[in-house]
Write a protein that holds these residues in place. Structure first.
Motif, PDB file in Angstrom:
ATOM      1  N   LYS A 125       0.815  -1.210   0.000  1.00  0.00           N
ATOM      2  CA  LYS A 125       0.000   0.000   0.000  1.00  0.00           C
ATOM      3  C   LYS A 125       0.849   1.262   0.000  1.00  0.00           C
ATOM      4  CE  LYS A 125      -4.099  -2.109   1.999  1.00  0.00           C
ATOM      5  NZ  LYS A 125      -5.069  -2.161   3.125  1.00  0.00           N
ATOM      6  N   ASN A 126       2.133   1.109   0.346  1.00  0.00           N
ATOM      7  CA  ASN A 126       3.071   2.242   0.270  1.00  0.00           C
ATOM      8  C   ASN A 126       3.713   2.363  -1.103  1.00  0.00           C
ATOM      9  OD1 ASN A 126       2.580   2.808   2.951  1.00  0.00           O
ATOM     10  ND2 ASN A 126       4.383   1.709   3.693  1.00  0.00           N
ATOM     11  N   GLY A 127       3.414   1.426  -2.003  1.00  0.00           N
ATOM     12  CA  GLY A 127       3.968   1.472  -3.354  1.00  0.00           C
ATOM     13  C   GLY A 127       5.277   0.735  -3.521  1.00  0.00           C
ATOM     14  N   ASP A 128       5.761   0.060  -2.462  1.00  0.00           N
ATOM     15  CA  ASP A 128       7.000  -0.701  -2.554  1.00  0.00           C
ATOM     16  C   ASP A 128       6.722  -2.074  -3.172  1.00  0.00           C
ATOM     17  OD1 ASP A 128       8.434   1.348  -1.222  1.00  0.00           O
ATOM     18  OD2 ASP A 128       7.760   0.560   0.721  1.00  0.00           O
ATOM     19  N   ALA A 129       7.743  -2.672  -3.761  1.00  0.00           N
ATOM     20  CA  ALA A 129       7.596  -4.009  -4.352  1.00  0.00           C
ATOM     21  C   ALA A 129       7.600  -5.064  -3.257  1.00  0.00           C
ATOM     22  CB  ALA A 129       8.726  -4.275  -5.329  1.00  0.00           C
ATOM     23  N   TYR A 130       6.720  -6.039  -3.407  1.00  0.00           N
ATOM     24  CA  TYR A 130       6.682  -7.185  -2.498  1.00  0.00           C
ATOM     25  C   TYR A 130       6.812  -8.445  -3.336  1.00  0.00           C
ATOM     26  CZ  TYR A 130       4.976 -10.798   0.682  1.00  0.00           C
ATOM     27  OH  TYR A 130       4.859 -11.932   1.436  1.00  0.00           O
ATOM     28  N   ILE A 131       7.827  -9.272  -3.011  1.00  0.00           N
ATOM     29  CA  ILE A 131       8.094 -10.510  -3.754  1.00  0.00           C
ATOM     30  C   ILE A 131       8.113 -11.663  -2.760  1.00  0.00           C
ATOM     31  CG2 ILE A 131       9.709 -11.743  -5.227  1.00  0.00           C
ATOM     32  CD1 ILE A 131      10.798  -8.967  -6.080  1.00  0.00           C
ATOM     33  N   GLN A 132       7.204 -12.603  -2.914  1.00  0.00           N
ATOM     34  CA  GLN A 132       7.155 -13.782  -2.054  1.00  0.00           C
ATOM     35  C   GLN A 132       7.621 -14.992  -2.866  1.00  0.00           C
ATOM     36  OE1 GLN A 132       3.652 -16.371  -0.144  1.00  0.00           O
ATOM     37  NE2 GLN A 132       3.642 -14.251   0.608  1.00  0.00           N
ATOM     38  N   LEU A 133       8.676 -15.628  -2.394  1.00  0.00           N
ATOM     39  CA  LEU A 133       9.272 -16.774  -3.076  1.00  0.00           C
ATOM     40  C   LEU A 133       8.967 -18.019  -2.255  1.00  0.00           C
ATOM     41  CD1 LEU A 133      12.627 -14.991  -3.918  1.00  0.00           C
ATOM     42  CD2 LEU A 133      10.752 -15.473  -5.505  1.00  0.00           C
ATOM     43  N   ARG A 134       7.985 -18.793  -2.717  1.00  0.00           N
ATOM     44  CA  ARG A 134       7.480 -19.904  -1.909  1.00  0.00           C
ATOM     45  C   ARG A 134       8.287 -21.177  -2.082  1.00  0.00           C
ATOM     46  NH1 ARG A 134       0.857 -19.473  -1.893  1.00  0.00           N
ATOM     47  NH2 ARG A 134       0.739 -17.289  -1.224  1.00  0.00           N
ATOM     48  N   GLU A 135       8.747 -21.439  -3.277  1.00  0.00           N
ATOM     49  CA  GLU A 135       9.532 -22.647  -3.532  1.00  0.00           C
ATOM     50  C   GLU A 135      10.491 -22.397  -4.681  1.00  0.00           C
ATOM     51  OE1 GLU A 135       7.095 -26.048  -4.197  1.00  0.00           O
ATOM     52  OE2 GLU A 135       6.112 -25.963  -2.241  1.00  0.00           O
ATOM     53  N   PHE A 136      11.589 -23.147  -4.664  1.00  0.00           N
ATOM     54  CA  PHE A 136      12.576 -23.079  -5.738  1.00  0.00           C
ATOM     55  C   PHE A 136      12.640 -24.399  -6.503  1.00  0.00           C
ATOM     56  CE2 PHE A 136      15.326 -19.616  -3.522  1.00  0.00           C
ATOM     57  CZ  PHE A 136      14.497 -18.630  -4.037  1.00  0.00           C
ATOM     58  N   ASP A 137      11.582 -25.190  -6.458  1.00  0.00           N
ATOM     59  CA  ASP A 137      11.629 -26.526  -7.052  1.00  0.00           C
ATOM     60  C   ASP A 137      11.273 -26.514  -8.533  1.00  0.00           C
ATOM     61  OD1 ASP A 137       9.015 -25.830  -6.412  1.00  0.00           O
ATOM     62  OD2 ASP A 137       8.382 -27.906  -6.135  1.00  0.00           O
ATOM     63  N   VAL A 138      12.067 -25.777  -9.301  1.00  0.00           N
ATOM     64  CA  VAL A 138      11.944 -25.742 -10.755  1.00  0.00           C
ATOM     65  C   VAL A 138      13.326 -26.005 -11.339  1.00  0.00           C
ATOM     66  CG1 VAL A 138      11.384 -24.339 -12.780  1.00  0.00           C
ATOM     67  CG2 VAL A 138      10.029 -24.114 -10.687  1.00  0.00           C
ATOM     68  N   SER A 139      13.411 -26.908 -12.319  1.00  0.00           N
ATOM     69  CA  SER A 139      14.706 -27.280 -12.877  1.00  0.00           C
ATOM     70  C   SER A 139      14.867 -26.872 -14.334  1.00  0.00           C
ATOM     71  CB  SER A 139      14.904 -28.804 -12.758  1.00  0.00           C
ATOM     72  OG  SER A 139      15.088 -29.172 -11.427  1.00  0.00           O
ATOM     73  N   ASP A 140      14.126 -25.898 -14.754  1.00  0.00           N
ATOM     74  CA  ASP A 140      14.218 -25.421 -16.132  1.00  0.00           C
ATOM     75  C   ASP A 140      14.624 -23.947 -16.101  1.00  0.00           C
ATOM     76  OD1 ASP A 140      13.678 -24.383 -18.727  1.00  0.00           O
ATOM     77  OD2 ASP A 140      12.263 -26.021 -19.099  1.00  0.00           O
ATOM     78  N   GLU A 141      15.874 -23.690 -16.446  1.00  0.00           N
ATOM     79  CA  GLU A 141      16.398 -22.323 -16.392  1.00  0.00           C
ATOM     80  C   GLU A 141      15.600 -21.359 -17.256  1.00  0.00           C
ATOM     81  OE1 GLU A 141      20.743 -20.871 -15.922  1.00  0.00           O
ATOM     82  OE2 GLU A 141      20.825 -22.896 -16.772  1.00  0.00           O
ATOM     83  N   LYS A 142      15.160 -21.822 -18.401  1.00  0.00           N
ATOM     84  CA  LYS A 142      14.407 -20.956 -19.295  1.00  0.00           C
ATOM     85  C   LYS A 142      13.123 -20.478 -18.638  1.00  0.00           C
ATOM     86  CE  LYS A 142      12.359 -20.695 -23.917  1.00  0.00           C
ATOM     87  NZ  LYS A 142      12.080 -21.425 -25.184  1.00  0.00           N
TER      88      LYS A 142
ATOM     89  N   PHE B 177       8.472 -18.583   3.608  1.00  0.00           N
ATOM     90  CA  PHE B 177       7.702 -19.783   3.278  1.00  0.00           C
ATOM     91  C   PHE B 177       8.406 -20.628   2.212  1.00  0.00           C
ATOM     92  CE2 PHE B 177       4.973 -15.964   3.755  1.00  0.00           C
ATOM     93  CZ  PHE B 177       4.624 -16.157   5.084  1.00  0.00           C
ATOM     94  N   ASN B 178       9.707 -20.387   2.025  1.00  0.00           N
ATOM     95  CA  ASN B 178      10.433 -21.041   0.934  1.00  0.00           C
ATOM     96  C   ASN B 178      10.902 -22.425   1.348  1.00  0.00           C
ATOM     97  OD1 ASN B 178      12.638 -21.767  -0.963  1.00  0.00           O
ATOM     98  ND2 ASN B 178      12.182 -19.743  -1.793  1.00  0.00           N
ATOM     99  N   ARG B 179      10.322 -23.459   0.712  1.00  0.00           N
ATOM    100  CA  ARG B 179      10.578 -24.847   1.088  1.00  0.00           C
ATOM    101  C   ARG B 179      11.810 -25.436   0.415  1.00  0.00           C
ATOM    102  NH1 ARG B 179       6.267 -26.823   3.968  1.00  0.00           N
ATOM    103  NH2 ARG B 179       4.624 -25.285   4.132  1.00  0.00           N
ATOM    104  N   GLY B 180      12.555 -24.637  -0.346  1.00  0.00           N
ATOM    105  CA  GLY B 180      13.769 -25.138  -0.957  1.00  0.00           C
ATOM    106  C   GLY B 180      13.567 -25.595  -2.385  1.00  0.00           C
ATOM    107  N   GLY B 181      14.556 -26.299  -2.908  1.00  0.00           N
ATOM    108  CA  GLY B 181      14.545 -26.745  -4.292  1.00  0.00           C
ATOM    109  C   GLY B 181      15.932 -26.668  -4.887  1.00  0.00           C
ATOM    110  N   ASP B 182      16.114 -25.785  -5.861  1.00  0.00           N
ATOM    111  CA  ASP B 182      17.360 -25.696  -6.611  1.00  0.00           C
ATOM    112  C   ASP B 182      18.108 -24.416  -6.261  1.00  0.00           C
ATOM    113  OD1 ASP B 182      19.336 -25.444  -8.688  1.00  0.00           O
ATOM    114  OD2 ASP B 182      18.184 -26.889  -9.843  1.00  0.00           O
TER     115      ASP B 182
END
Length: 462
Positions: free
Chosen positions: A261-278, A303-308
């Motif tokens: 609401k202040n106009g700042d960026a909010y990024i939530q990264l929940r998981e990194f379990d993706v193996s395709d760089e593209k 809330f980031n459960r891990g991955g790559d």
């Protein structure tokens, strides 16, 4: 205790990223270097790994990988090796009902040349050429309880990274449990014995998969249980009380982002379990475009459960124009305290990047594994402050091994350290400022960590 269902879900990714390997093309490794044949295709060759407990048999383009201990040599995977050294394997993992179909897929393991297997991040596993297979007692599939106990115990004895850290005398564990195993020991009894043994390690990456069941050595963690129980409520509060509109979703919800609401960026990264760089690059590029005018950022890793690991490095690369050291990585190669020379893992500047004045990273007890290495990488950037609670403390990649009865064990066999050389395994990566979210806050639909992040960004804007 954190739910085993989380770890079962992660198997889908973990079997596609065995100790740093992943479903990547050969273009990710050694770009621009002169190509040389990996092996002499006319000769059968045997290569034994330094650490990691495996032996690779190469016949022309065909490859057979074996799990190896002092007493055992068991088939683990079959595959092929092309002229550029790209090693692709398909794991032979028995009939466990706990395994996802992706565990049967053909996986790119890295580029093998001159005894070195290099993964997508530049981490190298070393092999030495041997003339013949070592003489071992156990070479066949067997349900013999004694044989399975010996391979189980020896696999940890030769590979587990953290006996001094967890303060477990594994030889005493042998003395305690070996007399309980005889030729008459039932599968259920053996399962319970193994479960008790790994439970002593209290390691978030140590697990046992039998034909029917999945057991984790993850210790009870009160704060992790708090976040697990209140997960949906916390995430709902964030979106309803602090965001200016709904969050956008990328990679099936693994990335959520929007504006406060202040106009700042909010990024939530929940998981990194993706193996395709593209796919990762495309999702991150879309996010950069959507938030291009933002200068202050909240990156929520709670809330980031891990991955790559590569996913976290790419996120960090959105905020730097220069190559930076993120952390060091080593593998156990001998005795309990004997590790390979540290490999420096770097953040590379992203093709698409933000211009940031201030970055607040949120961490917590559900920040696990690659979520932790990603947090460690972000922590090394300029203009970053980490707030919240310490991470879970389970950094190592997962090493997979099979037993003679086709049960599977997973364990930590590596060590990650900060650029300063600090090992946070079992300790957790501490925040710069500790903010404890309480049940009363959750019940009142408040997130004290988000509130503090917004306060810090407001001060930075003045």
């Amino acid at each position: 205790m954190m739910k085993s269902r989380f770890w079962i879900a992660l198997l889908i990714f973990l079997f596609a990223s065995v100790s740093g390997a992943g479903a990547y093309t050969s273009s990710n490794v050694n770009q621009g270097k002169e190509e040389k044949p990996a092996v002499d295709g006319a000769k059968r060759q045997l290569w034994q790994s330094k650490g990691y407990g495996c032996i690779m048999e190469i016949n022309g383009k065909s490859v057979t990988m074996y799990n190896y201990t002092r007493d055992s040599l068991l088939l683990f995977a079959i595959g092929d090796l092309d002229e550029q050294g790209n090693l692709n394997l398909k794991f032979q993992l028995g009939d466990s009902k706990q395994l996802p179909e992706s565990a049967r897929e053909r996986i790119w393991m890295g580029r093998f040349q001159n005894g070195s297997l290099t993964d997508k991040m530049g981490y190298v596993k070393q092999f030495k050429q041997i003339k013949q297979f070592p003489a071992v007692k156990i070479k066949e599939i067997s349900k013999d309880p004694v044989a399975n106990f010996e391979v189980f115990w020896q696999t940890f004895e030769e590979n587990f990274s953290f006996f001094p850290v967890v303060k477990v005398d594994w030889k005493e564990v042998y003395k305690t449990y070996r007399p309980k195993v005889t030729a008459a020991t039932s599968e259920k009894e053996l399962e319970n014995i193994f479960k008790e043994m790994i439970g002593k390690l209290k390691d978030g990456h140590t697990n046992l998969i039998t034909n029917e069941n999945f057991f984790s050595a993850m210790p009870e963690m009160e704060r992790a249980e708090f976040y697990e129980t209140n997960l949906k409520a916390i995430q709902g509060t964030i979106e309803s009380n602090y965001m200016n509109g709904a969050l956008k979703s990328k990679l099936e919800g693994r990335i959520q982002y929007g504006r406060t609401k202040n106009g700042d960026a909010y990024i939530q990264l929940r998981e990194f379990d993706v193996s395709d760089e593209k796919l990762i690059d495309e999702a991150l590029a879309d996010m950069v475009q959507d938030l291009a005018d933002c200068r202050n950022f909240v990156i929520d890793m709670r809330f980031n459960r891990g991955g790559d690991d590569i996913f976290g490095l790419k996120v960090a690369g959105l905020f730097t124009g220069e190559k930076r050291l993120a952390y060091n990585k080593q593998g156990r190669i001998g005795g309990y305290d004997q590790f390979s020379e540290p490999t420096k893992i770097f953040i590379e500047p992203g093709a698409k990047r933000f211009t940031a004045n201030k970055i607040i990273v949120l961490s917590g007890p559900l920040t696990v594994s690659a979520g932790e290495t990603g947090t460690m990488a972000l922590k090394k950037l300029d203009k970053v402050t980490v707030i919240g609670e310490k991470t879970s403390g389970f950094f190592s990649d997962v090493l997979f091994k099979t037993l003679p009865n086709n049960w599977i064990i997973m364990l930590s066999n590596e060590r990650y350290t900060s650029p300063e050389g600090i090992n946070y395994e079992q300790l957790g990566l501490p925040p710069d400022e500790q903010i404890i979210l309480k049940q009363a806050d959750v019940d009142a639909h408040k997130d004290s960590v988000i509130i503090r992040a917004m306060e810090l960004l407001k001060v930075a804007s003045k």
